[in-house]
Every structure is written in structure tokens, then in C-alpha cells.
Motif scaffolding. Sequence first.
Motif, PDB file in Angstrom:
ATOM      1  N   THR A 111     -18.844   7.161   0.209  1.00  0.00           N
ATOM      2  CA  THR A 111     -18.116   6.078  -0.463  1.00  0.00           C
ATOM      3  C   THR A 111     -17.589   6.592  -1.795  1.00  0.00           C
ATOM      4  O   THR A 111     -18.367   7.091  -2.602  1.00  0.00           O
ATOM      5  CB  THR A 111     -19.074   4.906  -0.744  1.00  0.00           C
ATOM      6  N   PRO A 112     -16.298   6.476  -2.049  1.00  0.00           N
ATOM      7  CA  PRO A 112     -15.787   6.945  -3.338  1.00  0.00           C
ATOM      8  C   PRO A 112     -16.365   6.109  -4.474  1.00  0.00           C
ATOM      9  O   PRO A 112     -16.273   4.888  -4.460  1.00  0.00           O
ATOM     10  CB  PRO A 112     -14.271   6.760  -3.233  1.00  0.00           C
ATOM     11  N   THR A 113     -16.989   6.786  -5.391  1.00  0.00           N
ATOM     12  CA  THR A 113     -17.710   6.092  -6.450  1.00  0.00           C
ATOM     13  C   THR A 113     -17.206   6.555  -7.809  1.00  0.00           C
ATOM     14  O   THR A 113     -17.378   7.718  -8.161  1.00  0.00           O
ATOM     15  CB  THR A 113     -19.222   6.392  -6.360  1.00  0.00           C
ATOM     16  N   PRO A 114     -16.608   5.655  -8.567  1.00  0.00           N
ATOM     17  CA  PRO A 114     -16.201   6.045  -9.911  1.00  0.00           C
ATOM     18  C   PRO A 114     -17.427   6.209 -10.799  1.00  0.00           C
ATOM     19  O   PRO A 114     -18.395   5.454 -10.691  1.00  0.00           O
ATOM     20  CB  PRO A 114     -15.349   4.867 -10.404  1.00  0.00           C
ATOM     21  N   VAL A 115     -17.366   7.239 -11.622  1.00  0.00           N
ATOM     22  CA  VAL A 115     -18.495   7.464 -12.515  1.00  0.00           C
ATOM     23  C   VAL A 115     -17.943   7.856 -13.877  1.00  0.00           C
ATOM     24  O   VAL A 115     -16.963   8.591 -13.970  1.00  0.00           O
ATOM     25  CB  VAL A 115     -19.442   8.546 -11.935  1.00  0.00           C
ATOM     26  N   ALA A 116     -18.537   7.311 -14.925  1.00  0.00           N
ATOM     27  CA  ALA A 116     -18.113   7.625 -16.290  1.00  0.00           C
ATOM     28  C   ALA A 116     -19.219   8.438 -16.929  1.00  0.00           C
ATOM     29  O   ALA A 116     -20.329   7.948 -17.123  1.00  0.00           O
ATOM     30  CB  ALA A 116     -17.861   6.344 -17.071  1.00  0.00           C
ATOM     31  N   THR A 126     -18.913   0.399  -9.163  1.00  0.00           N
ATOM     32  CA  THR A 126     -18.649   0.030  -7.765  1.00  0.00           C
ATOM     33  C   THR A 126     -17.377   0.738  -7.280  1.00  0.00           C
ATOM     34  O   THR A 126     -16.534   1.110  -8.078  1.00  0.00           O
ATOM     35  CB  THR A 126     -18.468  -1.481  -7.633  1.00  0.00           C
ATOM     36  N   PRO A 127     -17.235   0.899  -5.959  1.00  0.00           N
ATOM     37  CA  PRO A 127     -16.057   1.588  -5.423  1.00  0.00           C
ATOM     38  C   PRO A 127     -14.764   0.910  -5.882  1.00  0.00           C
ATOM     39  O   PRO A 127     -14.766  -0.268  -6.206  1.00  0.00           O
ATOM     40  CB  PRO A 127     -16.220   1.468  -3.905  1.00  0.00           C
ATOM     41  N   PRO A 128     -13.665   1.660  -5.877  1.00  0.00           N
ATOM     42  CA  PRO A 128     -12.407   1.075  -6.322  1.00  0.00           C
ATOM     43  C   PRO A 128     -12.010  -0.125  -5.471  1.00  0.00           C
ATOM     44  O   PRO A 128     -12.178  -0.124  -4.253  1.00  0.00           O
ATOM     45  CB  PRO A 128     -11.387   2.217  -6.143  1.00  0.00           C
ATOM     46  N   THR A 129     -11.460  -1.141  -6.129  1.00  0.00           N
ATOM     47  CA  THR A 129     -11.076  -2.370  -5.417  1.00  0.00           C
ATOM     48  C   THR A 129     -10.067  -2.075  -4.322  1.00  0.00           C
ATOM     49  O   THR A 129     -10.129  -2.634  -3.225  1.00  0.00           O
ATOM     50  CB  THR A 129     -10.474  -3.386  -6.394  1.00  0.00           C
ATOM     51  N   SER A 130      -9.113  -1.191  -4.623  1.00  0.00           N
ATOM     52  CA  SER A 130      -8.088  -0.920  -3.615  1.00  0.00           C
ATOM     53  C   SER A 130      -8.706  -0.275  -2.381  1.00  0.00           C
ATOM     54  O   SER A 130      -8.303  -0.558  -1.254  1.00  0.00           O
ATOM     55  CB  SER A 130      -6.998  -0.014  -4.199  1.00  0.00           C
ATOM     56  N   TRP A 131      -9.695   0.539  -2.587  1.00  0.00           N
ATOM     57  CA  TRP A 131     -10.365   1.169  -1.446  1.00  0.00           C
ATOM     58  C   TRP A 131     -11.087   0.111  -0.605  1.00  0.00           C
ATOM     59  O   TRP A 131     -11.028   0.116   0.628  1.00  0.00           O
ATOM     60  CB  TRP A 131     -11.341   2.231  -1.930  1.00  0.00           C
ATOM     61  N   LEU A 132     -11.783  -0.802  -1.279  1.00  0.00           N
ATOM     62  CA  LEU A 132     -12.496  -1.861  -0.568  1.00  0.00           C
ATOM     63  C   LEU A 132     -11.530  -2.710   0.244  1.00  0.00           C
ATOM     64  O   LEU A 132     -11.807  -3.107   1.375  1.00  0.00           O
ATOM     65  CB  LEU A 132     -13.245  -2.745  -1.567  1.00  0.00           C
ATOM     66  N   LEU A 133     -10.384  -3.004  -0.350  1.00  0.00           N
ATOM     67  CA  LEU A 133      -9.406  -3.833   0.351  1.00  0.00           C
ATOM     68  C   LEU A 133      -8.854  -3.110   1.567  1.00  0.00           C
ATOM     69  O   LEU A 133      -8.650  -3.707   2.625  1.00  0.00           O
ATOM     70  CB  LEU A 133      -8.268  -4.197  -0.598  1.00  0.00           C
ATOM     71  N   GLN A 180     -10.387  -0.911   3.320  1.00  0.00           N
ATOM     72  CA  GLN A 180     -11.456  -0.955   4.319  1.00  0.00           C
ATOM     73  C   GLN A 180     -11.456  -2.301   5.029  1.00  0.00           C
ATOM     74  O   GLN A 180     -11.582  -2.379   6.252  1.00  0.00           O
ATOM     75  CB  GLN A 180     -12.816  -0.783   3.628  1.00  0.00           C
ATOM     76  N   ALA A 181     -11.329  -3.357   4.240  1.00  0.00           N
ATOM     77  CA  ALA A 181     -11.365  -4.696   4.830  1.00  0.00           C
ATOM     78  C   ALA A 181     -10.171  -4.917   5.748  1.00  0.00           C
ATOM     79  O   ALA A 181     -10.288  -5.556   6.790  1.00  0.00           O
ATOM     80  CB  ALA A 181     -11.392  -5.748   3.720  1.00  0.00           C
ATOM     81  N   ALA A 182      -9.014  -4.390   5.331  1.00  0.00           N
ATOM     82  CA  ALA A 182      -7.813  -4.589   6.141  1.00  0.00           C
ATOM     83  C   ALA A 182      -7.751  -3.605   7.298  1.00  0.00           C
ATOM     84  O   ALA A 182      -6.932  -3.759   8.203  1.00  0.00           O
ATOM     85  CB  ALA A 182      -6.567  -4.438   5.265  1.00  0.00           C
ATOM     86  N   GLY A 183      -8.596  -2.586   7.256  1.00  0.00           N
ATOM     87  CA  GLY A 183      -8.613  -1.608   8.334  1.00  0.00           C
ATOM     88  C   GLY A 183      -7.473  -0.614   8.271  1.00  0.00           C
ATOM     89  O   GLY A 183      -7.040  -0.103   9.295  1.00  0.00           O
ATOM     90  N   VAL A 184      -6.960  -0.355   7.067  1.00  0.00           N
ATOM     91  CA  VAL A 184      -5.890   0.633   6.939  1.00  0.00           C
ATOM     92  C   VAL A 184      -6.407   1.824   6.152  1.00  0.00           C
ATOM     93  O   VAL A 184      -7.350   1.726   5.376  1.00  0.00           O
ATOM     94  CB  VAL A 184      -4.658   0.046   6.210  1.00  0.00           C
ATOM     95  N   ALA A 185      -5.755   2.961   6.396  1.00  0.00           N
ATOM     96  CA  ALA A 185      -6.180   4.162   5.692  1.00  0.00           C
ATOM     97  C   ALA A 185      -5.431   4.338   4.373  1.00  0.00           C
ATOM     98  O   ALA A 185      -5.989   4.807   3.391  1.00  0.00           O
ATOM     99  CB  ALA A 185      -5.953   5.383   6.573  1.00  0.00           C
ATOM    100  N   LYS A 186      -4.164   3.951   4.388  1.00  0.00           N
ATOM    101  CA  LYS A 186      -3.358   4.159   3.184  1.00  0.00           C
ATOM    102  C   LYS A 186      -2.670   2.874   2.799  1.00  0.00           C
ATOM    103  O   LYS A 186      -2.286   2.073   3.646  1.00  0.00           O
ATOM    104  CB  LYS A 186      -2.271   5.203   3.468  1.00  0.00           C
ATOM    105  N   GLY A 187      -2.444   2.708   1.513  1.00  0.00           N
ATOM    106  CA  GLY A 187      -1.686   1.560   1.060  1.00  0.00           C
ATOM    107  C   GLY A 187      -0.208   1.734   1.352  1.00  0.00           C
ATOM    108  O   GLY A 187       0.234   2.770   1.808  1.00  0.00           O
ATOM    109  N   ALA A 188       0.561   0.699   1.046  1.00  0.00           N
ATOM    110  CA  ALA A 188       1.987   0.737   1.334  1.00  0.00           C
ATOM    111  C   ALA A 188       2.704   1.693   0.387  1.00  0.00           C
ATOM    112  O   ALA A 188       2.339   1.816  -0.776  1.00  0.00           O
ATOM    113  CB  ALA A 188       2.576  -0.661   1.194  1.00  0.00           C
ATOM    114  N   ALA A 189       3.742   2.338   0.905  1.00  0.00           N
ATOM    115  CA  ALA A 189       4.528   3.222   0.036  1.00  0.00           C
ATOM    116  C   ALA A 189       5.387   2.406  -0.915  1.00  0.00           C
ATOM    117  O   ALA A 189       5.641   2.799  -2.044  1.00  0.00           O
ATOM    118  CB  ALA A 189       5.405   4.130   0.891  1.00  0.00           C
ATOM    119  N   GLN A 190       5.828   1.234  -0.427  1.00  0.00           N
ATOM    120  CA  GLN A 190       6.624   0.344  -1.278  1.00  0.00           C
ATOM    121  C   GLN A 190       6.005  -1.036  -1.240  1.00  0.00           C
ATOM    122  O   GLN A 190       6.382  -1.873  -0.415  1.00  0.00           O
ATOM    123  CB  GLN A 190       8.069   0.290  -0.791  1.00  0.00           C
ATOM    124  N   PRO A 191       5.051  -1.294  -2.115  1.00  0.00           N
ATOM    125  CA  PRO A 191       4.231  -2.503  -1.999  1.00  0.00           C
ATOM    126  C   PRO A 191       5.013  -3.811  -2.023  1.00  0.00           C
ATOM    127  O   PRO A 191       4.625  -4.773  -1.410  1.00  0.00           O
ATOM    128  CB  PRO A 191       3.310  -2.428  -3.209  1.00  0.00           C
TER     129      PRO A 191
END
Lengths: 117, 146
Positions: free
Chosen positions: B55-60, B75-82, B84-95
Motif C-alpha cells: 500500500t503506498p504510504t506517505p511518510v514525513a 494514510t494512503p493517498p486519497t486518489s489512490w483509495l478512490l 481502488q474503490a472505482a477499480g481503475v488503475a490510472k486516473g483520467a488524462a483529462q479529468p
Amino acid sequence: MRYTQSASRACCLPRRGFTASSITQTAEAQTKEGDATPQPAVEKKTPASSVVQGTILKGLNIYRDGSDPVAQRDEDYPDWLWKLLDKVPKEKKSEHERQRMDRSDSIKKSNFMRGRK
Amino acid sequence: MSKKAGVASLLKLIVPAGKATPSPPVGPALGQRGVKSMDFCKQFNDRTKDLVVGTPTPVAITINPDRTFTFMVKTPPTSWLLKQAAGVAKGAAQPGSQTVGTVSLKHIYAVAQIKQKDPVMSHIELRKICKSVVSTAASAGIRVVH
């Protein structure tokens, strides 16, 4: 009355409850009384969620010993959740306020231009 | 970073949980600041042993002038969680114009509950966290339905 109207600088001062704002307030109160419809006693029912209770929300488990969360009944979620997607209507500014803003913007712009040299 | 004595530097990384290794990205970033990456890796893997591996984990990481360090795991990045929930690997190129997946408000709620455990977010109202998650979904091209 004129004293309050001339205060274009009044927008920088802390708001006082007795001058221009009280004029707009009475105007607003009048329109509110005209539009008043009786509030429904029962809250408007929100349409049913697309995710039925019991659906497993896949992919949202990050713990090794945990499992994916399960969707609960619509009633178990807080009310504000269903309003998250509602578009917030933009507040319309009165003519007076808009003129004030235009005036202060043009003053700032001219100050910037003068200060540039 | 600063070479002045007495100034702690902050380093932010995203590291797969349980899989911190001395090699990039962790190794060079820490090595430059004089920290032994093996030490960090051991402590990090220990602290993230409850999470699913990878799980990608941000750490400071705060690095003190005497080369000791402390770190805060988030906690993992929100975009990553979303995604995962949507079942996609990559976000949109043009949101704005593309939609790659959909999630429902119940997913948003579940994501917000995870984010609430983040030490940074722990004092913020859940409703406001949800609003922020909805915005993140929009920027990833994931549509939120009722």
C-alpha cells in the motif's frame, strides 16, 4: 442616508449594524416574507442510494487483518452525506455591492499601475 | 537541504508499506541527508506491518542535525483509495472531460473514514473530509453518484 451611501471606504471598516447594511436587511426581510412557503413538517425523502446495503465496497481495505467495508442501510449514514453532490447556488450580489467591488478593484488597479514605475 | 547547524529538515516520501528497501526511492533520498536507510527501513516496515503489503504510504521524515530522525506515517493517498474503490488503475488524462470510473457516496464515506485516522486529519469534521474526497474524485476523473 447620504452619509452611509458615500462610504465606499466603509467596505474596509468593520461592519456596523445600523447603516447601509440595515437598509439591505429590511429589503431582504421583505422579499423573504413574500417568498415564504410553509416548511414541510417531514424532511424531504432522498432517493435511494445506488449501493444497496450489504454490498461489499471492494478495494477499500488497507489493513492486513481487516476486510473490505460493507455498505450499510441508507438510514445509517448521516443526512449531510446525501447533500454532498448538491450544487450550491451562487449568491447574487446586489447592485450596490457590485459597484463597491468594481470601484475598489479599479482603485487597486490604478494604485498598482502608479506604483509600478 | 540546509547545511546550517541546528536546522532539522523535512523529507516527504511515498513508500510501499512493508516494502521499504535501501534502494530508490528511499535510499538516495535518505543517504544524501546522512541517515542510514537500513535503520529507517526496519522501523518503517515495523510500523506498517498492519497494512496490506505494498500500500503506498506517505511518510514525513524529520531529520535532525545530529542525523537522528523521527517519522510520521500517514494514510494512503486519497486518489489512490478512490482508484481502488472505482477499480481503475490510472486516473483520467483529462479529468474535466474524461470519466474513468464511478463511486457512490457510500464509497466516499468509507474513504473519508480511513482518512480520518490520519494524524493530520484527525481533528477535522468527517463531513468536511468527505467534501474534500469528492473534490479529489473530480480531479481524478472519477464520477460520484448517489
